[in-house]
Motif scaffolding. Structure first.
Motif, PDB file in Angstrom:
ATOM      1  N   ARG A 161      -9.773   0.675   1.775  1.00 48.16           N
ATOM      2  CA  ARG A 161      -8.416   0.027   1.547  1.00 48.16           C
ATOM      3  C   ARG A 161      -8.775  -1.447   1.167  1.00 48.16           C
ATOM      4  O   ARG A 161      -7.896  -1.934   0.382  1.00 48.16           O
ATOM      5  CB  ARG A 161      -7.850  -0.125   2.927  1.00 48.16           C
ATOM      6  CG  ARG A 161      -7.500   1.330   3.665  1.00 48.16           C
ATOM      7  CD  ARG A 161      -6.186   1.644   2.909  1.00 48.16           C
ATOM      8  NE  ARG A 161      -5.435   3.030   3.424  1.00 48.16           N
ATOM      9  CZ  ARG A 161      -4.981   3.217   4.443  1.00 48.16           C
ATOM     10  NH1 ARG A 161      -4.422   2.043   5.074  1.00 48.16           N
ATOM     11  NH2 ARG A 161      -4.355   4.348   4.530  1.00 48.16           N
ATOM     12  N   LEU A 164      -8.789  -1.253  -2.598  1.00 52.77           N
ATOM     13  CA  LEU A 164      -7.469  -0.946  -3.008  1.00 52.77           C
ATOM     14  C   LEU A 164      -6.689  -2.313  -2.858  1.00 52.77           C
ATOM     15  O   LEU A 164      -5.768  -2.666  -3.877  1.00 52.77           O
ATOM     16  CB  LEU A 164      -6.632   0.078  -2.167  1.00 52.77           C
ATOM     17  CG  LEU A 164      -7.141   1.449  -2.478  1.00 52.77           C
ATOM     18  CD1 LEU A 164      -6.703   2.598  -1.691  1.00 52.77           C
ATOM     19  CD2 LEU A 164      -6.888   1.810  -4.213  1.00 52.77           C
ATOM     20  N   ALA A 165      -6.890  -3.049  -1.938  1.00 52.25           N
ATOM     21  CA  ALA A 165      -6.230  -4.449  -1.870  1.00 52.25           C
ATOM     22  C   ALA A 165      -6.667  -5.353  -2.872  1.00 52.25           C
ATOM     23  O   ALA A 165      -5.788  -6.160  -3.340  1.00 52.25           O
ATOM     24  CB  ALA A 165      -6.756  -5.089  -0.406  1.00 52.25           C
ATOM     25  N   VAL A 209      -2.039   0.909  -1.863  1.00 49.09           N
ATOM     26  CA  VAL A 209      -2.915   0.476  -0.822  1.00 49.09           C
ATOM     27  C   VAL A 209      -2.936   1.295   0.522  1.00 49.09           C
ATOM     28  O   VAL A 209      -3.788   1.699   0.991  1.00 49.09           O
ATOM     29  CB  VAL A 209      -3.173  -1.170  -0.635  1.00 49.09           C
ATOM     30  CG1 VAL A 209      -3.839  -1.550   0.841  1.00 49.09           C
ATOM     31  CG2 VAL A 209      -3.186  -2.098  -1.543  1.00 49.09           C
TER      32      VAL A 209
END
Length: 404
Positions: A161, A164-165, A209
């Motif tokens: 995560r 992806l952020a 995300v």
């Protein structure tokens, strides 16, 4: 036979229409390259023939030759070796005052120099082709290290995560640089540009995300509603407070460079962009709260689920409001100190556009953020799985609360 949740169907249809409208808005508002180029040609605020060169700080002397009584805090003399341009390899002494003198520069630091033609030879150790002044400090390496440390921490703690952020952050920056800023410079209306850019960013990064699921969809519904609310409130507030949108030195300079900019629309656009990150945080957190409550209490009716989630949401609202306030105060701390020293009544200070603009940004952003909480909660409660009757029937007597 499985029954389709009508709320999910309506949400999918509405989000599809909004996504199509966002794509159409990007196409319709795509910036005029010729106008952007003309503004860029007028942007340099230096004399013709002026160039920017690289130098290395070789020595720092306290005080200045033209001001023998000055202190080290007031004035410093920099001996700088020029590393680029016509005078590469030469040495020049430059007087430094103000922010440059107080920046804590040390021997070996790389300096950006502004070179202007026709320098008097007496000011330097050697005859030079240009006159030099310090225009900045190269901070690329420490900034790059800080960015890498930040990325490493985000990925180490957030894992996939977090990665992806970081990717989503890059996508957001691309939308702002490729569409938002050029469209504003080209004279497109600021409010639609802000709404379209924000919607495009949220559609991409939320699903990227947080995954393509109904939990993310409920957060997206709340986020888009929050964007619409902030847009409407900022438009009304800008008109009611008679703001021009030109509230600081940068805006005044920009007005002379990019003649097509809609500064009142720019103000509304800035309200949306400034509140976007916190709005996303609020809606995602609220949607996750509803799903976690459903997982903990599968038999809870939707009405009670909404009430429980809103109790969490009210705590989030309270923290968000002063988060927005502190963010704006921190950004404008220097201006606030200066105004505090003027010893003028509060209402008198609010007549200044630079302060009124920050007040409008704070209040409009707060209204959108607060109203996004019940909207997101309602959407999440509608999309979350229905109460499980079997879970309630399976509860043992020991697990069933008794009246005291």
């Amino acid at each position: 036979m499985r029954i389709i949740n009508p709320f999910k169907l309506v949400a999918v249809v509405m989000l599809t229409l909004v996504a199509a409208a966002t794509v159409w808005g990007i196409i319709a508002l795509w910036p005029d390259a010729e106008r952007v180029t003309r503004a860029a040609d007028r942007a340099p605020l230096v004399a013709e023939g002026t160039t920017f060169e690289t130098g290395e700080l070789l020595a720092v002397t306290e005080g200045c030759a033209e001001a023998p009584g000055s202190t080290a805090d007031d004035c410093l003399t920099f001996s700088i070796g020029i590393r680029s341009g016509d005078d590469a390899g030469q040495l020049v002494d430059i007087t430094a005052r103000g922010a440059v003198a107080r920046a804590g520069l040390q021997v070996g630091d790389r300096i950006e120099l502004m070179a202007s033609p026709l320098v008097p030879a007496a000011e330097t150790h050697y005859r030079l082709a240009n006159q030099y002044s310090v225009s900045g400090v190269f901070r690329g390496l420490p900034l790059a290290i800080l960015a890498l440390v930040c990325i490493a921490v985000v990925i180490a703690v957030g894992r996939i995560r977090g990665l992806l952020a970081i990717v989503a952050l890059g996508i957001s920056a691309s939308v702002i640089l490729a569409f938002l800023l050029p469209a504003l410079v080209a004279g497109s209306p600021g409010l639609p540009v802000g709404v379209v850019a924000s919607s495009a960013i949220m559609f991409v990064i939320l699903y990227l995300v947080h995954g393509f699921n109904m939990r993310t969809t409920s957060a997206l519904v709340g986020t888009l509603c929050g964007i619409a609310i902030m847009a409407g409130i900022s438009l009304i507030a800008t008109q009611a407070t008679r703001l021009s949108g030109i509230g600081d030195e940068a805006s005044g300079t920009l007005a002379g460079v990019a003649e097509h900019i809609d500064f009142r629309g720019l103000l509304s656009c800035s309200v949306i962009i400034a509140g976007l990150g916190i709005l996303n945080d609020v809606t995602i957190t609220q949607a996750s709260s509803v799903w976690e409550l459903r997982a903990a209490a599968p038999a809870m009716p939707r009405r009670e689920l909404y009430a429980s989630a809103m109790r969490i949401g009210r705590d989030h609202i309270a923290s968000t409001v002063y988060t927005v306030f502190f963010a704006y105060v921190g950004a404008a701390l220097g201006v606030l100190i200066l105004l505090h020293l003027t010893d003028r009544p509060l209402l008198s200070l609010l007549t200044h556009e630079d302060i009124a603009i920050e007040v409008v940004r704070t209040l409009c952003g707060s209204i959108g953020l607060v109203l996004a909480v019940p909207i997101t909660t309602w959407a999440a409660v509608c999309f979350v799985p229905a109460p499980s009757v079997g879970a309630a029937d399976a509860a043992s007597p020991a697990e069933t609360p008794t009246a005291s």
